[in-house]
Write a protein that holds these residues in place. Structure first.
Motif, short mmCIF file in Angstrom:
data_model
loop_
_atom_site.label_atom_id
_atom_site.label_comp_id
_atom_site.label_asym_id
_atom_site.label_seq_id
_atom_site.Cartn_x
_atom_site.Cartn_y
_atom_site.Cartn_z
N GLY A 158 0.83 -1.21 0.00
CA GLY A 158 0.00 0.00 0.00
C GLY A 158 0.86 1.25 0.00
O GLY A 158 0.56 2.22 -0.72
N HIS A 159 1.93 1.25 0.77
CA HIS A 159 2.83 2.41 0.80
C HIS A 159 3.51 2.60 -0.56
O HIS A 159 3.63 3.74 -1.05
CB HIS A 159 3.88 2.25 1.90
CG HIS A 159 3.31 2.28 3.28
ND1 HIS A 159 2.52 3.32 3.74
CD2 HIS A 159 3.41 1.41 4.31
CE1 HIS A 159 2.17 3.08 5.00
NE2 HIS A 159 2.68 1.92 5.35
N VAL A 160 3.96 1.52 -1.16
CA VAL A 160 4.60 1.60 -2.49
C VAL A 160 3.59 2.09 -3.53
O VAL A 160 3.91 2.92 -4.39
CB VAL A 160 5.22 0.25 -2.88
CG1 VAL A 160 5.70 0.26 -4.33
CG2 VAL A 160 6.38 -0.09 -1.95
N ALA A 161 2.35 1.62 -3.44
CA ALA A 161 1.31 2.07 -4.38
C ALA A 161 1.05 3.57 -4.23
O ALA A 161 0.82 4.26 -5.23
CB ALA A 161 0.02 1.28 -4.15
N CYS A 162 1.11 4.07 -3.01
CA CYS A 162 0.94 5.53 -2.80
C CYS A 162 2.06 6.30 -3.49
O CYS A 162 1.82 7.34 -4.11
CB CYS A 162 0.93 5.86 -1.31
SG CYS A 162 -0.58 5.33 -0.51
N LYS A 163 3.29 5.79 -3.37
CA LYS A 163 4.42 6.48 -4.02
C LYS A 163 4.21 6.48 -5.53
O LYS A 163 4.46 7.49 -6.21
CB LYS A 163 5.75 5.81 -3.67
CG LYS A 163 6.04 5.66 -2.19
CD LYS A 163 5.87 6.93 -1.41
CE LYS A 163 6.23 6.75 0.04
NZ LYS A 163 5.17 6.26 0.92
N ALA A 164 3.74 5.37 -6.07
CA ALA A 164 3.46 5.30 -7.51
C ALA A 164 2.36 6.29 -7.89
O ALA A 164 2.46 6.99 -8.91
CB ALA A 164 3.05 3.88 -7.91
N ALA A 165 1.34 6.40 -7.07
CA ALA A 165 0.25 7.34 -7.34
C ALA A 165 0.75 8.78 -7.33
O ALA A 165 0.38 9.58 -8.20
CB ALA A 165 -0.88 7.17 -6.33
N TYR A 166 1.62 9.13 -6.38
CA TYR A 166 2.17 10.49 -6.33
C TYR A 166 2.90 10.80 -7.64
O TYR A 166 2.75 11.87 -8.21
CB TYR A 166 3.17 10.66 -5.17
CG TYR A 166 2.63 10.39 -3.80
CD1 TYR A 166 1.27 10.43 -3.50
CD2 TYR A 166 3.52 10.08 -2.77
CE1 TYR A 166 0.81 10.19 -2.22
CE2 TYR A 166 3.05 9.83 -1.48
CZ TYR A 166 1.71 9.89 -1.21
OH TYR A 166 1.26 9.64 0.05
N VAL A 167 3.70 9.84 -8.09
CA VAL A 167 4.50 10.05 -9.30
C VAL A 167 3.59 10.14 -10.52
O VAL A 167 3.77 11.04 -11.37
CB VAL A 167 5.54 8.92 -9.47
CG1 VAL A 167 6.23 9.01 -10.83
CG2 VAL A 167 6.57 8.99 -8.34
N ILE A 168 2.62 9.27 -10.62
CA ILE A 168 1.71 9.29 -11.79
C ILE A 168 0.91 10.58 -11.82
O ILE A 168 0.79 11.22 -12.86
CB ILE A 168 0.81 8.04 -11.79
CG1 ILE A 168 1.65 6.80 -12.09
CG2 ILE A 168 -0.33 8.19 -12.79
CD1 ILE A 168 0.94 5.48 -11.83
N ILE A 169 0.37 10.98 -10.69
CA ILE A 169 -0.39 12.24 -10.64
C ILE A 169 0.51 13.41 -11.02
O ILE A 169 0.12 14.28 -11.80
CB ILE A 169 -1.02 12.44 -9.24
CG1 ILE A 169 -2.15 11.43 -9.05
CG2 ILE A 169 -1.52 13.87 -9.06
CD1 ILE A 169 -2.64 11.31 -7.62
N GLY A 170 1.73 13.41 -10.50
CA GLY A 170 2.65 14.49 -10.81
C GLY A 170 3.11 14.51 -12.25
O GLY A 170 3.39 15.57 -12.81
#
Length: 127
Positions: free
Chosen positions: A109-121
């Motif tokens: 879940g933490h890794v998925a959040c990091k991926a989401a931050y990068v994709i959104i950015g």
């Protein structure tokens, strides 16, 4: 500090890697036994240690999440993203400490959040 939002997918890959490294450092060596035990309200209740009362969990969880928020802020330069990390990290770790998820699912879940931050950015915020 890397570019955020990322102008290229190469930058996005580097940012993701940096965020995952930041997570690993904040979740393992920087957490330590005191915060790992102290952030878990259920464990503190069962422990019945007067030196570590159950209400200590809020302070330990807050400190742990602030470490993560600081790592995200330092890597991305975004205090807003750091604040988002604080809230999301608290929720994920609280679910783990309450027995609603496993250690492995918590980490993914933490890794998925990091991926989401990068994709959104990269997709939505980059010009």
């Amino acid at each position: 500090m890397l570019d955020f939002p990322c102008p290229t997918w190469t930058c996005a890959a580097q940012l993701f890697f940096a965020l995952v490294i930041g997570h690993a450092v904040a979740d393992f060596p920087l957490q330590g036994e005191y915060l790992a035990i102290g952030k878990n309200r259920r464990f503190l209740t069962r422990l019945k240690d007067p030196a570590r009362p159950p209400e200590l969990w809020v302070y330990c969880m807050g400190a742990h999440c602030l470490i993560h928020a600081g790592a995200v802020w330092l890597i991305t330069g975004s205090s807003v993203l750091g604040a988002v990390e604080f809230v999301v990290h608290w929720g994920l770790d609280q679910a783990k400490c309450e027995g609603k998820t496993t250690f492995g699912l918590d980490q993914w879940g933490h890794v998925a959040c990091k991926a989401a931050y990068v994709i959104i950015g990269t997709v939505f915020l980059a010009s």
